[in-house]
Design an enzyme around this catalytic site. Structure first.
Site, PDB file in Angstrom:
ATOM      1  N   TYR A 109      -8.626 -11.745   0.881  1.00  0.00           N
ATOM      2  CA  TYR A 109      -9.918 -11.208   1.339  1.00  0.00           C
ATOM      3  C   TYR A 109     -10.793 -10.723   0.178  1.00  0.00           C
ATOM      4  O   TYR A 109     -11.982 -10.496   0.348  1.00  0.00           O
ATOM      5  CB  TYR A 109      -9.736 -10.094   2.385  1.00  0.00           C
ATOM      6  CG  TYR A 109      -8.984  -8.867   1.918  1.00  0.00           C
ATOM      7  CD1 TYR A 109      -9.539  -7.963   1.023  1.00  0.00           C
ATOM      8  CD2 TYR A 109      -7.701  -8.603   2.395  1.00  0.00           C
ATOM      9  CE1 TYR A 109      -8.845  -6.850   0.593  1.00  0.00           C
ATOM     10  CE2 TYR A 109      -6.997  -7.486   1.983  1.00  0.00           C
ATOM     11  CZ  TYR A 109      -7.579  -6.612   1.074  1.00  0.00           C
ATOM     12  OH  TYR A 109      -6.884  -5.520   0.656  1.00  0.00           O
ATOM     13  N   GLU A 110     -10.199 -10.563  -1.003  1.00  0.00           N
ATOM     14  CA  GLU A 110     -11.001 -10.170  -2.165  1.00  0.00           C
ATOM     15  C   GLU A 110     -11.818 -11.352  -2.693  1.00  0.00           C
ATOM     16  O   GLU A 110     -12.659 -11.177  -3.581  1.00  0.00           O
ATOM     17  CB  GLU A 110     -10.097  -9.617  -3.267  1.00  0.00           C
ATOM     18  CG  GLU A 110      -9.530  -8.249  -2.898  1.00  0.00           C
ATOM     19  CD  GLU A 110      -8.311  -7.851  -3.716  1.00  0.00           C
ATOM     20  OE1 GLU A 110      -8.300  -6.727  -4.231  1.00  0.00           O
ATOM     21  OE2 GLU A 110      -7.370  -8.657  -3.835  1.00  0.00           O
ATOM     22  N   ALA A 141       1.829  -2.962   4.280  1.00  0.00           N
ATOM     23  CA  ALA A 141       1.422  -2.119   5.401  1.00  0.00           C
ATOM     24  C   ALA A 141       0.953  -3.065   6.498  1.00  0.00           C
ATOM     25  O   ALA A 141       0.311  -4.074   6.203  1.00  0.00           O
ATOM     26  CB  ALA A 141       0.291  -1.191   4.979  1.00  0.00           C
ATOM     27  N   HIS A 159      -5.329  -9.927  -2.959  1.00  0.00           N
ATOM     28  CA  HIS A 159      -5.426 -10.363  -1.560  1.00  0.00           C
ATOM     29  C   HIS A 159      -6.442 -11.497  -1.421  1.00  0.00           C
ATOM     30  O   HIS A 159      -7.390 -11.566  -2.205  1.00  0.00           O
ATOM     31  CB  HIS A 159      -5.855  -9.196  -0.669  1.00  0.00           C
ATOM     32  CG  HIS A 159      -4.863  -8.076  -0.631  1.00  0.00           C
ATOM     33  ND1 HIS A 159      -4.865  -7.058  -1.555  1.00  0.00           N
ATOM     34  CD2 HIS A 159      -3.832  -7.824   0.206  1.00  0.00           C
ATOM     35  CE1 HIS A 159      -3.872  -6.225  -1.281  1.00  0.00           C
ATOM     36  NE2 HIS A 159      -3.224  -6.655  -0.219  1.00  0.00           N
ATOM     37  N   SER A 166       0.823  -1.210   0.000  1.00  0.00           N
ATOM     38  CA  SER A 166       0.000   0.000   0.000  1.00  0.00           C
ATOM     39  C   SER A 166       0.856   1.258   0.000  1.00  0.00           C
ATOM     40  O   SER A 166       1.765   1.399   0.816  1.00  0.00           O
ATOM     41  CB  SER A 166      -0.872   0.040   1.252  1.00  0.00           C
ATOM     42  OG  SER A 166      -1.655  -1.109   1.327  1.00  0.00           O
ATOM     43  N   MET A 210      -2.598  -8.408   6.130  1.00  0.00           N
ATOM     44  CA  MET A 210      -3.495  -9.274   5.344  1.00  0.00           C
ATOM     45  C   MET A 210      -2.869  -9.722   4.026  1.00  0.00           C
ATOM     46  O   MET A 210      -3.576 -10.064   3.079  1.00  0.00           O
ATOM     47  CB  MET A 210      -4.804  -8.532   5.060  1.00  0.00           C
ATOM     48  CG  MET A 210      -5.496  -7.985   6.295  1.00  0.00           C
ATOM     49  SD  MET A 210      -6.855  -6.891   5.838  1.00  0.00           S
ATOM     50  CE  MET A 210      -7.213  -6.117   7.428  1.00  0.00           C
ATOM     51  N   SER A 211      -1.551  -9.718   3.939  1.00  0.00           N
ATOM     52  CA  SER A 211      -0.903 -10.126   2.677  1.00  0.00           C
ATOM     53  C   SER A 211       0.356 -10.927   2.990  1.00  0.00           C
ATOM     54  O   SER A 211       0.490 -11.488   4.071  1.00  0.00           O
ATOM     55  CB  SER A 211      -0.564  -8.878   1.851  1.00  0.00           C
ATOM     56  OG  SER A 211       0.449  -8.128   2.483  1.00  0.00           O
TER      57      SER A 211
HETATM   58  N1  HPA Z   1      -4.341  -4.894  10.763  1.00  0.00           N
HETATM   59  C1  HPA Z   1      -4.298  -5.652   9.646  1.00  0.00           C
HETATM   60  N2  HPA Z   1      -3.798  -5.227   8.510  1.00  0.00           N
HETATM   61  C2  HPA Z   1      -3.279  -3.994   8.481  1.00  0.00           C
HETATM   62  C3  HPA Z   1      -3.276  -3.160   9.594  1.00  0.00           C
HETATM   63  C4  HPA Z   1      -3.847  -3.640  10.806  1.00  0.00           C
HETATM   64  O1  HPA Z   1      -3.878  -2.955  11.845  1.00  0.00           O
HETATM   65  N3  HPA Z   1      -2.699  -1.980   9.218  1.00  0.00           N
HETATM   66  C5  HPA Z   1      -2.354  -2.124   7.910  1.00  0.00           C
HETATM   67  N4  HPA Z   1      -2.696  -3.340   7.461  1.00  0.00           N
END
Ligand code: HPA
Length: 272
Positions: free
Chosen positions: A85-86, A113, A83, A30, A211-212
């Site tokens: 989750y998509e 991120a 991802h 990100s 989440m990746s």
């Molecule tokens: N949790 C999960 N995924 C994330 C977060 C978080 O706090 N921040 C950026 N990606």
């Protein structure tokens, strides 16, 4: 098997359009997508042009693979990733890594991120991933194993290469940038975690959550690719601070730290 043939098609398509095969690839997390635009002598391939590649409409409009020079070598940069989750299965999520592996990439740098679980981390910190905990509830290697990619039961004792973690430290020291180290917990998402989940993750040894990255790292190791992971701690995880989490905050921190993150990536590329 059809999956292998599809991956090979994509790798062959890429190879036919470049003069030098990259031996290092970076998956841009990100806020880092711009990095792809900084490569020299670049060949930009929109995901929509690449055979069998996960459709860019699910990834976002900037989905493209850029091959060009940085740090005195030819690298591949992936702007836009898929991802779990998509709603994609893990074979789809790891398609790009598989294709880069067949193309000839030997070193994979995964960026993301993440939320900070370790209370010694600050928002905006960069964390070298020492190890991960797979809490996605699935694994990209589930199903019939294709030996052309790797063995049935691949070792995961050193997913994130000790050598490359050292390279990241050297690069950071040369730049005067502080990097943290820690364990990344990979969750399915897309909801952020609850404070109770974050306390649980801390107890089991996680320093950051996202989440990746985990599926890509597993697929890369399956193929014998050396992996480095770097997280931008864009926010403190749920319950660490008395405030709620917002995607805007994640993007805003990623933007703020982008310059430093890109400098670190360039310094890593020159040494890796
Ligand atoms: N949790 C999960 N995924 C994330 C977060 C978080 O706090 N921040 C950026 N990606």
């Amino acid at each position: 098997m059809a999956y292998y043939d599809d991956v090979k098609d994509a790798a062959d398509y890429i190879r036919a359009r470049i003069s030098t095969v990259p031996d290092l690839a970076i998956v841009l997390g990100s806020g880092l997508g711009d990095f792809a635009g900084t490569l020299g002598d670049a060949v930009s391939l929109p995901y929509s042009d690449l055979p069998h590649w996960p459709a860019s409409n699910v990834i976002g409009h900037e989905g493209r693979l850029v091959i060009g020079t940085a740090g005195g070598r030819t690298i591949a940069a992936l702007a836009g990733r898929c991802h779990v989750y998509e709603g994609h299965d893990l074979k789809t999520v790891t398609f790009a890594v598989r294709a880069l592996g067949l193309l000839g990439v030997k070193v994979l740098v995964l960026t993301n991120a993440a939320g900070g679980i370790n209370t010694r981390f600050d928002q905006g910190a960069l964390m070298v991933i020492d190890d991960h905990i797979n809490l996605i509830g699935n694994n990209p290697l589930v199903g019939t194993n294709d030996e052309r990619f790797g063995v049935r039961f691949p070792d995961m004792s050193e997913v994130y290469s000790r050598r490359l973690r050292g390279v990241a430290d050297e690069a950071a020291a040369a730049l005067g940038v502080t990097v943290r180290h820690g364990v990344y917990a990979g969750l399915l998402g897309p909801s952020y975690e609850t404070p109770a989940e974050i306390r649980y993750l801390r107890v089991i040894g996680a320093d950051a959550v996202g989440m990746s990255t985990v599926p890509e790292a597993i697929a890369a190791r399956h193929m014998g690719i050396e992996v480095l992971g770097i997280s931008c701690i864009t926010n403190m995880a749920a319950g660490v601070l008395p405030q709620s989490l917002h995607h805007d905050e994640v993007m805003e921190t990623a933007r703020r730290v982008r310059g430093q993150f890109i400098a670190l990536l360039n310094a890593v590329i020159a040494r890796a």
